[in-house]
Motif scaffolding. Sequence first.
Motif, PDB file in Angstrom:
ATOM      1  N   VAL A 176      51.937  51.580  -1.238  1.00 24.65           N
ATOM      2  CA  VAL A 176      51.458  50.560  -2.133  1.00 24.65           C
ATOM      3  C   VAL A 176      51.514  49.531  -1.812  1.00 24.65           C
ATOM      4  CG1 VAL A 176      51.109  50.180  -4.610  1.00 24.65           C
ATOM      5  CG2 VAL A 176      50.427  52.607  -3.948  1.00 24.65           C
ATOM      6  N   VAL A 177      53.206  49.749  -1.521  1.00 23.31           N
ATOM      7  CA  VAL A 177      54.209  48.297  -1.257  1.00 23.31           C
ATOM      8  C   VAL A 177      53.524  47.818   0.021  1.00 23.31           C
ATOM      9  CG1 VAL A 177      56.247  46.751  -0.917  1.00 23.31           C
ATOM     10  CG2 VAL A 177      55.835  48.697  -2.916  1.00 23.31           C
ATOM     11  N   ALA A 178      53.438  48.579   0.551  1.00 27.64           N
ATOM     12  CA  ALA A 178      53.089  47.772   1.933  1.00 27.64           C
ATOM     13  C   ALA A 178      51.036  47.583   2.036  1.00 27.64           C
ATOM     14  CB  ALA A 178      52.679  48.575   3.242  1.00 27.64           C
ATOM     15  N   SER A 179      50.580  48.105   1.385  1.00 31.00           N
ATOM     16  CA  SER A 179      49.214  47.884   1.158  1.00 31.00           C
ATOM     17  C   SER A 179      49.101  46.408   0.517  1.00 31.00           C
ATOM     18  CB  SER A 179      48.320  49.096   0.633  1.00 31.00           C
ATOM     19  OG  SER A 179      48.508  50.129   1.717  1.00 31.00           O
ATOM     20  N   ILE A 180      49.624  46.361  -0.139  1.00 33.27           N
ATOM     21  CA  ILE A 180      49.450  45.313  -1.802  1.00 33.27           C
ATOM     22  C   ILE A 180      49.733  43.979  -0.672  1.00 33.27           C
ATOM     23  CG2 ILE A 180      50.164  43.813  -3.550  1.00 33.27           C
ATOM     24  CD1 ILE A 180      49.872  46.677  -4.983  1.00 33.27           C
ATOM     25  N   SER A 181      51.088  43.976  -0.069  1.00 33.23           N
ATOM     26  CA  SER A 181      52.078  42.945   0.640  1.00 33.23           C
ATOM     27  C   SER A 181      51.672  42.479   1.918  1.00 33.23           C
ATOM     28  CB  SER A 181      53.377  43.315   0.743  1.00 33.23           C
ATOM     29  OG  SER A 181      53.659  43.844   1.482  1.00 33.23           O
ATOM     30  N   ASN A 182      51.105  43.962   2.439  1.00 33.55           N
ATOM     31  CA  ASN A 182      50.195  43.461   3.675  1.00 33.55           C
ATOM     32  C   ASN A 182      51.779  43.336   4.938  1.00 33.55           C
ATOM     33  OD1 ASN A 182      47.342  43.577   3.611  1.00 33.55           O
ATOM     34  ND2 ASN A 182      48.102  41.300   3.654  1.00 33.55           N
ATOM     35  N   LEU A 243      44.718  48.757  -2.418  1.00 34.62           N
ATOM     36  CA  LEU A 243      46.079  48.958  -2.165  1.00 34.62           C
ATOM     37  C   LEU A 243      46.987  50.573  -1.654  1.00 34.62           C
ATOM     38  CD1 LEU A 243      45.011  50.100  -5.979  1.00 34.62           C
ATOM     39  CD2 LEU A 243      46.699  48.169  -5.084  1.00 34.62           C
ATOM     40  N   ASN A 244      45.435  51.318  -0.648  1.00 28.60           N
ATOM     41  CA  ASN A 244      45.856  52.515   0.253  1.00 28.60           C
ATOM     42  C   ASN A 244      45.318  52.362   1.533  1.00 28.60           C
ATOM     43  OD1 ASN A 244      47.666  54.925   0.375  1.00 28.60           O
ATOM     44  ND2 ASN A 244      45.762  55.598   0.067  1.00 28.60           N
ATOM     45  N   LYS A 245      45.935  51.006   1.984  1.00 32.08           N
ATOM     46  CA  LYS A 245      45.732  51.491   3.681  1.00 32.08           C
ATOM     47  C   LYS A 245      46.785  51.447   4.395  1.00 32.08           C
ATOM     48  CE  LYS A 245      45.780  46.320   3.657  1.00 32.08           C
ATOM     49  NZ  LYS A 245      45.332  45.201   3.671  1.00 32.08           N
ATOM     50  N   ALA A 246      46.024  51.979   5.761  1.00 32.19           N
ATOM     51  CA  ALA A 246      47.111  53.213   6.794  1.00 32.19           C
ATOM     52  C   ALA A 246      47.483  51.707   7.231  1.00 32.19           C
ATOM     53  CB  ALA A 246      46.186  53.448   7.682  1.00 32.19           C
ATOM     54  N   MET A 247      48.801  51.410   7.169  1.00 33.68           N
ATOM     55  CA  MET A 247      49.638  50.526   8.093  1.00 33.68           C
ATOM     56  C   MET A 247      50.741  51.148   8.600  1.00 33.68           C
ATOM     57  SD  MET A 247      49.280  47.105   4.927  1.00 33.68           S
ATOM     58  CE  MET A 247      50.185  46.585   6.837  1.00 33.68           C
ATOM     59  N   ALA A 248      51.517  50.618   9.904  1.00 34.96           N
ATOM     60  CA  ALA A 248      52.352  51.808  10.505  1.00 34.96           C
ATOM     61  C   ALA A 248      53.041  50.318  11.609  1.00 34.96           C
ATOM     62  CB  ALA A 248      51.774  51.953  11.550  1.00 34.96           C
ATOM     63  N   LEU A 249      54.675  51.220  11.364  1.00 36.08           N
ATOM     64  CA  LEU A 249      55.734  49.755  11.649  1.00 36.08           C
ATOM     65  C   LEU A 249      55.383  50.489  13.161  1.00 36.08           C
ATOM     66  CD1 LEU A 249      58.223  51.611   9.543  1.00 36.08           C
ATOM     67  CD2 LEU A 249      57.945  49.563   8.656  1.00 36.08           C
ATOM     68  N   SER A 250      55.528  48.904  13.034  1.00 40.23           N
ATOM     69  CA  SER A 250      55.272  48.600  14.800  1.00 40.23           C
ATOM     70  C   SER A 250      56.568  49.309  15.719  1.00 40.23           C
ATOM     71  CB  SER A 250      55.462  47.473  15.184  1.00 40.23           C
ATOM     72  OG  SER A 250      56.576  46.623  15.245  1.00 40.23           O
ATOM     73  N   ARG A 251      56.633  49.568  17.110  1.00 36.71           N
ATOM     74  CA  ARG A 251      57.150  50.263  17.532  1.00 36.71           C
ATOM     75  C   ARG A 251      59.281  48.972  18.617  1.00 36.71           C
ATOM     76  NH1 ARG A 251      57.619  55.646  19.197  1.00 36.71           N
ATOM     77  NH2 ARG A 251      55.589  56.529  18.554  1.00 36.71           N
ATOM     78  N   ILE A 252      60.009  49.359  18.453  1.00 35.82           N
ATOM     79  CA  ILE A 252      60.997  48.450  18.828  1.00 35.82           C
ATOM     80  C   ILE A 252      61.904  48.637  20.062  1.00 35.82           C
ATOM     81  CG2 ILE A 252      62.768  46.314  18.071  1.00 35.82           C
ATOM     82  CD1 ILE A 252      61.866  46.788  15.434  1.00 35.82           C
ATOM     83  N   ARG A 253      61.268  48.079  21.556  1.00 37.64           N
ATOM     84  CA  ARG A 253      62.161  48.732  22.163  1.00 37.64           C
ATOM     85  C   ARG A 253      63.442  47.703  22.372  1.00 37.64           C
ATOM     86  NH1 ARG A 253      59.574  50.487  27.427  1.00 37.64           N
ATOM     87  NH2 ARG A 253      61.397  49.882  28.513  1.00 37.64           N
TER      88      ARG A 253
END
Length: 429
Positions: A176-182, A243-253
Amino acid sequence: MSAPTHAPERHNEKSIGPVVQAPIQWRFPIAAIVMAVLTIGFAIISKGESVFSMAGASRAFDIPNWHMDSTLVVWILAALAVAFAAGATFLAVNRKKHVATMTGLAAVAFILAFLVWIVAGRTGAHMPVVQLLQGAVAFAVPLILGALSGVVCERSGIINIAIEGQLLAGAFMGAVVASISNSPVLGMLLAPIAGMLVALLLGLFTIKYRVDHIIVGVVLNMLVLGLTSFLYSSWLTSDPGHLNKAMALSRIRIPLLADIPVIGPVFFNQTILVYLMYIIVIVLQFMLFRSRWGLRLRACGEHPKAADTVGIKVNRTRWRSVILGGALAGLGGAFFTVGIGLAFTKNAAAGNGFIALAAMILGRWNPKDAVAAAAIFGFATNLGYVMQSVNNSIPYEFLLMIPYVVTILAVAGFVGAVRPPAMEGKPYP
């Protein structure tokens, strides 16, 4: 006349009864023998060539795929498994050390034989080594953080059955927080708050009102499941794009480390959630056994009355431990949404909280050992998905059962007699 003197009595060593030896522990030898027999079975049915793909193992140069005769390789592994099983049996019968080590080596031979057999003789099928290991590390994140939550709580005397609910609450908050705040990072950072809210209820009923810890944990799991399912159906589905988007953390090398062949892509090309897990494991292992804070926390779980006599506030320490444990589990719950780039769904935790409890028990309430146990379960989970991708003939439902079967076998066969903190689940004063 002087009184007769008596020579000092001598103890006859032969009068001492026979030395009582500890009973032979058969669980490890039996487990090793079973795995050796299964490995022989794989050797009998393995036909054709097996291919292990090394794609993505290194950026600097290409590592060719490994082509092998499955029958020959599995028979070699079967011979090794039999040797390790025989060694484990010999050591157990003679009450020697390293029985568990020999059983572990038999398990390694069994797992390798299983992997070779999966792709044996299948046209176009290959075992993606880097993908298998990389996914295992990722799937282990919620299990490790959930197990650490249990370690912190139970070391202080509070049984945390509510890990499942804390993971689920963290997954909901993260999505929810990730979706609202992008911002998936913000969702990950606020997910621990949801776990802490569940932990506050756990502490309220177990510490203040002295309710049975098991009952409270089960009720909280059902409460969070019902609440998140209701909010999902009545709120999130009304506007899923916001409110419920599929959002992913990016990979960090991580420079240099990520360039190490095989190891680099597996451990050092991950999301920030995985790196936070690395740091938490190291810090918690040190703090729990090498700091005053850890000594006081463990004293509250082992002998709270003695801790109270030296000025340690037992219930206050337990409150802090429960809240910290809730934060760890809530952070682990973020994996099910922003950690793997999925929207929130009903029962997103899917029983991983109970697997985390099994990892904690298998790890004997020690962070580093619990991490090792959780890594095994994470590997088993990802193996089920990999087996689907190589078109294995095993039904899909059986593949989904792999982590749970491994959990049952591990707890039933390998844990044996373990001693939890002496006063866990008991209120004080």
